[in-house]
Design a protein around this motif. Structure first.
Motif, PDB file in Angstrom:
ATOM      1  N   ILE B  57       0.722  -1.272  -0.129  1.00 40.29           N
ATOM      2  CA  ILE B  57       0.093  -0.118   0.041  1.00 40.29           C
ATOM      3  C   ILE B  57       0.935   1.104  -0.038  1.00 40.29           C
ATOM      4  O   ILE B  57       0.567   2.103  -0.825  1.00 40.29           O
ATOM      5  N   THR B  58       1.876   1.231   0.896  1.00 39.52           N
ATOM      6  CA  THR B  58       2.683   2.504   1.087  1.00 39.52           C
ATOM      7  C   THR B  58       3.436   2.618  -0.488  1.00 39.52           C
ATOM      8  O   THR B  58       3.490   3.758  -0.917  1.00 39.52           O
ATOM      9  N   SER B  60       2.595   1.812  -3.233  1.00 45.67           N
ATOM     10  CA  SER B  60       1.848   2.117  -4.469  1.00 45.67           C
ATOM     11  C   SER B  60       1.317   3.692  -4.311  1.00 45.67           C
ATOM     12  O   SER B  60       0.844   4.315  -5.329  1.00 45.67           O
ATOM     13  N   PHE B  61       1.511   4.636  -3.252  1.00 43.05           N
ATOM     14  CA  PHE B  61       1.419   5.791  -3.082  1.00 43.05           C
ATOM     15  C   PHE B  61       2.725   6.616  -3.249  1.00 43.05           C
ATOM     16  O   PHE B  61       2.810   7.753  -4.070  1.00 43.05           O
ATOM     17  N   LEU B 166      -0.759   5.721  -9.593  1.00 39.72           N
ATOM     18  CA  LEU B 166      -1.474   5.408  -8.258  1.00 39.72           C
ATOM     19  C   LEU B 166      -2.532   4.299  -8.443  1.00 39.72           C
ATOM     20  O   LEU B 166      -2.400   3.186  -7.727  1.00 39.72           O
ATOM     21  N   CYS B 169      -0.961   0.974  -9.580  1.00 43.30           N
ATOM     22  CA  CYS B 169      -0.181   0.158  -8.471  1.00 43.30           C
ATOM     23  C   CYS B 169      -1.072  -0.247  -7.121  1.00 43.30           C
ATOM     24  O   CYS B 169      -0.923  -1.242  -6.511  1.00 43.30           O
ATOM     25  N   PHE B 170      -2.174   0.560  -7.073  1.00 44.98           N
ATOM     26  CA  PHE B 170      -2.932   0.457  -5.674  1.00 44.98           C
ATOM     27  C   PHE B 170      -3.790  -0.793  -6.193  1.00 44.98           C
ATOM     28  O   PHE B 170      -4.056  -1.597  -5.288  1.00 44.98           O
ATOM     29  N   SER B 171      -4.313  -0.895  -7.206  1.00 41.65           N
ATOM     30  CA  SER B 171      -5.110  -2.032  -7.614  1.00 41.65           C
ATOM     31  C   SER B 171      -4.445  -3.404  -7.828  1.00 41.65           C
ATOM     32  O   SER B 171      -4.742  -4.348  -6.948  1.00 41.65           O
ATOM     33  N   ALA B 173      -1.848  -3.657  -5.610  1.00 41.00           N
ATOM     34  CA  ALA B 173      -1.579  -4.067  -4.259  1.00 41.00           C
ATOM     35  C   ALA B 173      -2.799  -4.516  -3.514  1.00 41.00           C
ATOM     36  O   ALA B 173      -2.678  -5.550  -2.703  1.00 41.00           O
ATOM     37  N   ILE B 174      -4.023  -4.328  -3.899  1.00 40.15           N
ATOM     38  CA  ILE B 174      -5.386  -4.610  -3.164  1.00 40.15           C
ATOM     39  C   ILE B 174      -6.058  -5.646  -3.697  1.00 40.15           C
ATOM     40  O   ILE B 174      -7.085  -6.102  -3.113  1.00 40.15           O
TER      41      ILE B 174
END
Lengths: 740, 234
Positions: B57-58, B60-61, B166, B169-171, B173-174
Motif C-alpha cells: 500500500i505504501t 503504491s502511493f 497510483l 499500483c494500488f489495484s 496491491a489490493i
C-alpha cells in the motif's frame, strides 16, 4: 506508414503478453522454491521424508478442494499442492496424490465436478461454509476443503483444512498411523467382534419413541459393518443378539452395561408393558468397548427424546474404536492410582456447564492423536513395566509404599522414561464458605521425594511467585484495575532452554502453582547424568513456603530484591540412574487380606479381568520379584516439574496450538524417543515474543525509528543542499573572477 | 548498455539534486515507522511481518510520486526532443530511467534496515523472512516503477501521471484482498494478478519461482507498454 508501425507494435505487444502468460502457466507447474526460514517451515522435515520413503504399500492422498476460493482459502490450496509435491519428491513409488476439483452444491456444476462431489461425499468429505461475495451480496458459500489418505484398504481423512498451520505434522502422523494400523490389522490373532444387542421387543415401542427406523436398524448396521469390513481386511465379525428371544444374553447386558429401557402398558393396552435393551459392544481378546447407539435426552417442556445413531456415523465410530482395540499407537502408561489426576473426564454432558478446571480432556485428546493411554495402577497392576516407553505420574497425593517405589525405580532401571508432574501441596477447599476464607494448602508426602533425591533432583515444598506473571484486567463494575497472579509465572523466551532442539521454538510458557525444582549437582556429576533445565522463572521471582495463601490480593513482592532469584521449574535428566534400592533389602509387597477394600473406587476396570487378576494375585505376589533386581540400569530419561497444572484444560488448549500444549506434547515425544516428531510439531510455532525492556527503552526505540530516521534523511538532504550551494557559489566566483 | 548507464546516472543524480528525494524518503520512513512501531510493543512479536504487510500500500502511493516526472517532465519542458537527438534508443531511455527509479526505491529501503536491527536486539528474529521481505520489496518496487514509468509516458502532466500510476499500483496491491467481490469463475486469475499476493509469499521467507516469474512478467509488461507509449509520441 505510421499506422502500420503502430499496428506492428500492438501485435508485438500481444504476442509478448501471450508468451508471458504461457511462461507463467508453465511456471505454476514447474516451480522451484527456496526456503529461507530458520526452521525450514516451508520444507518437509526429515521424519516426513522418512515416512514417505519407506512406504510398503500404495498410499494415495485425494484432495477435494473447491476451485477459485477467495483469500485466505486460495493460499491453502497452493500450500497443499506444494507440500504434497515435496512429499512426492521424497517418496518412493508407492506415494501418489491427486487433486479433485469439487464445486459447491448450489452451483450449476459440470459432470466431472458432480462425480467428484459424489466421490468426496462417499469418503465422508462434506462442504464447509465460508464467506464470499456474489452479485454484490455477502453470502455464506459452501466449499470443499478436505482430503483423504488411502493406504492399503484403510482410509484416514482430514475433513476440513481451514489453515495451513501444522498441516505437515497432521499428514505425517496420519500416514504413520495408517502404516501402524495396517501392520496391526494384518497381525491380529483373532477377529474383532462387533456385537449388536437389540431386543426385538423395542420394535413395538419404537414409533412411540420417535425412532421409526429402529426395526431396520440391525440390517442397516450389518450393511455398514460389511462395508467397513472390506476396508479392514475382513477382520470384523458381526454378531446380532436379541436379548428378548434369548434370555441367556441378560447376563451379557449387565456385563457390558448395555442400555435397557422399560415401558408401561401403551396405547390402551395394545402394547403390553415390557423392557428391552440396545447397544453395541466391540470386543477383541479381553478388551471391550461399549458404544451407546441410542441417546436419551430430557428436554424441558418437550420431554424425553430418543436419538438413534445415524448410519453415516457408525462407520466412523467403528473405525475409531478398532484403532483403540488393536493398539495402533504407541502406549503411554498413566498412573491412575495414588489419587493422581483423573485422565477420564466424568461425563461429556453436563447441563450446568460443569467445572472444567480439573479435567484433562484437551490433553487426552491431543495425546490420543499419537499415543494410546494405558491406565495402570501400582496397587493392583504388577505388570506395569512392559509394553510402553513412557510412564506419566501426574499429581499423586497418596503415599507410595516401598514396593511401589521399587516398581517405579526398576522401570527406570529398565530404560523406561518417566514424567513426574509433582504437586507439593494439596489444595483443600474450605468446608464452610465464610467470606474471604480461602483454601488450605496441605503438604503432600508421597515418598517419591526419596527416590527423586537419590536420582539427584528435588521438588521443594514451596510455590514459585514471579513478577513476570499472568495479569487480568478487572471489569469496572468490580473496581477496575489489574489483578496480578504472582503464582502464575509467565516464562519468557530468555528463560527457556532453547539449546535443546525440541525446545527451540517454544518462545513462551505459562505455569500455575509450580514448586521450584532443585538439582543436586554432586549426585548428578557422580552418576554422570545429563541434566537439562528446560525453563526457569524470571530473576524477579521468590518462594512462598510454610503458611501458603494464594489469594492474589494478599500477595506482595518482597520489598528487598535480594530475596528474589531465578528458579528452575522443569528438568529433564538423562543417563544411567543408580537404583535407590541398591544395597537395600528388597521391599515386600503388601498381600491383600481384605479384598473388599479399594476395589470399589476403580469402576473403570473390566469386571472380568478384575476377578481373574484377583484370583491370580495371591499366588503371583508371593512368587514374583525374586532375582530380577537391577542396581544400575539402562539409559533412561526423567522429566520433572513441580506441578500437575501443566496438563489441565486451564493451560492446554483444545487444538494443541499454544506453546504450552506444544511443550507438553513435545516432552511426551521425547520420552517416547521421538525427538524428530517433536521438532516437526514445534517448527511452525509463530509465537515469538520480545525480550523484556524498560518503558524508557521502548520510547527511545519508537522515537528513533519513527522520527529519528526521517530526521537523519532530512539532515543528510540539507547537508547535500549546503554542499551544492557552496559548489555553485564557488563556480560562480571562479567565473566572476574570470570576467573581472 | 553504456547509454543505459549514462541515463541511469543522470536520472539517479537528478533525484538527489532536488529536495524531492529527501522529502519522499522522509515521508516514507515516517509513515512506515509510525504504522510499524506504534503498535509494535503491543503486539510483542519479534517479527517484521507488519512492516512488510504495509509495503504494497505504501509503495503504491510513494512510487508513482517517484516515477511521475520521469517522462512527463521531459515532454513538458521539451528536453525529450533533445534526448531523442542523441545516439540512444527508446529501450536505453526506458531502461535507464527504470533502473534509476528502482535504485532510488532501494535507497529508500536502506534506512529501514534499522527496523530488523532493532527487532533483532529486542528478540529472536528469524532472518529468513527479513531477507525474503527485502527481496520481495525490491521486486514489488521494480514492478510498481515499471507501471509508474508507463503512467508517466502517457501524459505530459505530472499530476495525471501520478494518479494513473497510483490507480494501477494500488489495484495491484489490493486486488488479492478484494477477491470476495469477484465472481468465483475469475477469482483464481484475479488472485494471481495481485502483486500483494506474490509479495506476501516472498516476504514469508519463501522464494518461489512462480512469484519471481510473476514480478519479472509484470515488470516487462509495464516497461514494454511504456516503450509503445513513447513510440506513439513521435
Amino acid at each position: 506508414m505510421k499506422t502500420k508501425v503502430r499496428a506492428e507494435n500492438y501485435i508485438k505487444f500481444l504476442i509478448y503478453a501471450f508468451v508471458i502468460i504461457l511462461i507463467n502457466i508453465a511456471g505454476i507447474t514447474l516451480s522451484y522454491r527456496l526456503d529461507l526460514t530458520k526452521n525450514k517451515i516451508y520444507s518437509i522435515s526429515d521424519v516426513s521424508k522418512e515416512v514417505v520413503s519407506t512406504l510398503s504399500e500404495p498410499l494415495t492422498i485425494k484432495v477435494f478442494f473447491t476451485k477459485n476460493l477467495p483469500s485466505p482459502y486460495n493460499t491453502i490450496e497452493r500450500y497443499l499442492r506444494d507440500l504434497l509435491e515435496e512429499y512426492s519428491i521424497n517418496a518412493n513409488s508407492f506415494f501418489n496424490y491427486r487433486f479433485y476439483e469439487v464445486s459447491s452444491e448450489e452451483e450449476s456444476i459440470g459432470k466431472d465436478s458432480k462425480i467428484n462431489q459424489e466421490i468426496a461425499n462417499n469418503y465422508g468429505i462434506y462442504p464447509v461454509q465460508i464467506r464470499a461475495v456474489e452479485k454484490d451480496e455477502v453470502k455464506v458459500k459452501k466449499a470443499y476443503m478436505g482430503l483423504v489418505i488411502i493406504h492399503g484398504d484403510i482410509i484416514e481423512k482430514i475433513p476440513t483444512i481451514s489453515s495451513t498451520e501444522g498441516m505437515e505434522y497432521k499428514l505425517t502422523t496420519a500416514i504413520q498411523k495408517l502404516n501402524n494400523k495396517i501392520s496391526a490389522l494384518l497381525n491380529l490373532k483373532e477377529n474383532i467382534k462387533v456385537k449388536l444387542f437389540m431386543s426385538s421387543s423395542l420394535k413395538l415401542v419404537a414409533p412411540f419413541m420417535g425412532i421409526d427406523d429402529l426395526p431396520n436398524f440391525p440390517k442397516q448396521f450389518e450393511e455398514v459393518i460389511k462395508k467397513t469390513n472390506q476396508k479392514l481386511y475382513g477382520k470384523i465379525d458381526f454378531i446380532y443378539l436379541d436379548p428378548s428371544s434369548n434370555p441367556k444374553h441378560a447376563e451379557d447386558l449387565k456385563k457390558y452395561n448395555i442400555m435397557s429401557l422399560k415401558w408401561p402398558e401403551l396405547s390402551k393396552g395394545a402394547i403390553a408393558a415390557g423392557e428391552g435393551a440396545i447397544g453395541v459392544v466391540m470386543e477383541y481378546g479381553k478388551k471391550t468397548i461399549e458404544i451407546p447407539i441410542l441417546q436419551v435426552f430430557k428436554i424441558p417442556l418437550i420431554g424425553t427424546q430418543y436419538n438413534l445413531m445415524k448410519a453415516d456415523d457408525i462407520e466412523e465410530v467403528i473405525n475409531a474404536n478398532v484403532e483403540t482395540l488393536i493398539d495402533i499407537n504407541e502406549n503411554v502408561a498413566y498412573l491412575s492410582s495414588h489419587d493422581t489426576l483423573k485422565i477420564q473426564s466424568p461425563l461429556s454432558f453436563d447441563p450446568m456447564g460443569g467445572n472444567k478446571q480439573d479435567t484433562l480432556s484437551n490433553f487426552r485428546k491431543l495425546l490420543y492423536q499419537n499415543y494410546t493411554l494405558k491406565e495402570i495402577s501400582l496397587e493392583e497392576d504388577d505388570s506395569l513395566l512392559e509394553g510402553f516407553n513412557c510412564l506419566m505420574i501426574a499429581g499423586p497425593k497418596k503415599e507410595f509404599s516401598d514396593y511401589e517405589l521399587y516398581q517405579i525405580d526398576q522401570a527406570i532401571m529398565r530404560g523406561k522414561n518417566v514424567a513426574f508432574f509433582i504437586d507439593s501441596f494439596n489444595e483443600v477447599a474450605p468446608t464452610n464458605q465464610y467470606y474471604g476464607q480461602g483454601p488450605t494448602y496441605i503438604p503432600i508426602n508421597t515418598g517419591l521425594d526419596k527416590l527423586l533425591d537419590h536420582y539427584g533432583v528435588h521438588v521443594k515444598k514451596s510455590y514459585v511467585l514471579d513478577e513476570s506473571c499472568y495479569k487480568q484486567f478487572v471489569p469496572p463494575q468490580f473496581g477496575g484495575g489489574e489483578q496480578v497472579f504472582y503464582y502464575a509465572p509467565i516464562i519468557k523466551n530468555l528463560n527457556i532452554n532453547q539449546k535443546l532442539d525440541y525446545m527451540r521454538n517454544i518462545k513462551g510458557l505459562v505455569v500455575i502453582k509450580n514448586s521450584p525444582v532443585e538439582l543436586n549437582e554432586e549426585i548428578i556429576k557422580k552418576n554422570n547424568i545429563q541434566a537439562y533445565s528446560l525453563f526457569s522463572s524470571s530473576e524477579k521471582s521468590w518462594e512462598m513456603s510454610g503458611n501458603i495463601n494464594l489469594n492474589p490480593m494478599l500477595i506482595k513482592p518482597p520489598a528487598n530484591e535480594e530475596g528474589m532469584k531465578k528458579m528452575p521449574i522443569a528438568y529433564i535428566l538423562e543417563g544411567e540412574f543408580p537404583s535407590y534400592f541398591a544395597g537395600k533389602s528388597m521391599p515386600e509387597k503388601k498381600v491383600k487380606t481384605d479384598t473388599s477394600t479399594d476395589t470399589s473406587t476403580d469402576t473403570s476396570a473390566d469386571t472380568d479381568t478384575k476377578s481373574e487378576s484377583d484370583e491370580k494375585k495371591v499366588d503371583v505376589s508371593k512368587i514374583e520379584g525374586k532375582g530380577a533386581f537391577i542396581s544400575k540400569g539402562k539409559s533412561a530419561k526423567i522429566f520433572i516439574i513441580g506441578s500437575s497444572e501443566l496438563i489441565k484444560d486451564t493451560i492446554i488448549d483444545e487444538d494443541g496450538a499454544s506453546p504450552n500444549a506444544v511443550f507438553v506434547m513435545n516432552i511426551l515425544d521425547v520420552l517416547n524417543n521421538k525427538v524428530d516428531t517433536a521438532i516437526m510439531r514445534s517448527k511452525e510455532q509463530s509465537f515469538n515474543p520480545l525480550n523484556e525492556s524498560s518503558a524508557f527503552a521502548k520510547l527511545a526505540i519508537k522515537f528513533i525509528n519513527i522520527a529519528g530516521l526521517p530526521v537523519i534523511v532530512i539532515v543528510f538532504g540539507l547537508f547535500a543542499w549546503v554542499r551544492r550551494s557552496y559548489r555553485r557559489k564557488h563556480i560562480q566566483m571562479i567565473f566572476q573572477k574570470e570576467v573581472r | 548498455m553504456n547509454q543505459v548507464f549514462h541515463i541511469f546516472k543522470k536520472e539517479f543524480k537528478d533525484y538527489f539534486i532536488s529536495p524531492v528525494a529527501y522529502i519522499v524518503i522522509s515521508i516514507f520512513l515516517l509513515v512506515t515507522g509510525w504504522f510499524f512501531f506504534t503498535p509494535f510493543f503491543l503486539y510483542n512479536q519479534a517479527s517484521l511481518r507488519d512492516f512488510f504487510n504495509l509495503l504494497p500500500i505504501t509503495f503504491s502511493f510513494i512510487i508513482p510520486a517517484i516515477t511521475m516526472r520521469l517522462f512527463s517532465e521531459e515532454v513538458n519542458v521539451g528536453s525529450y526532443e533533445i534526448l531523442l537527438t542523441m545516439p540512444v534508443t527508446f529501450r536505453d531511455v526506458i531502461l535507464g530511467k527504470f533502473f534509476a527509479s528502482v535504485v532510488f526505491v532501494i535507497s529508500m529501503l536502506v534506512p529501514t534496515l534499522a527496523y530488523p536491527i532493532t527487532v533483532a536486539f529486542l528478540g529472536q528474529l528469524d532472518l529468513g523472512p527479513v531477507i525474503g521481505g527485502y527481496i520481495g520489496a525490491i521486486l514489488l518496487g521494480a514492478s510498481f516503477c515499471a507501471f509508474g514509468l508507463f503512467a508517466s509516458s502517457l501524459t505530459r502532466n505530472q499530476i495525471i501521471a501520478f494518479i494513473i500510476g497510483l490507480v494501477i499500483c494500488f489495484s495491484l496491491a489490493i486486488v488479492d484482498k478484494m477477491l470476495v467481490f469477484f465472481s468465483s469463475t475469475i477469482v483464481g486469475v484475479i488472485g494471481y494478478l495481485g502483486a500483494g499476493f506474490h509479495f506476501q509469499n516472498i516476504s514469508k521467507g519463501l522464494i518461489d519461482s512462480r512469484d519471481v516469474i510473476y514480478f519479472f512478467s509484470i515488470i516487462f509488461i509495464g516497461l514494454y507498454a511504456a516503450h509503445i507509449a513513447m513510440q506513439e509520441k513521435i
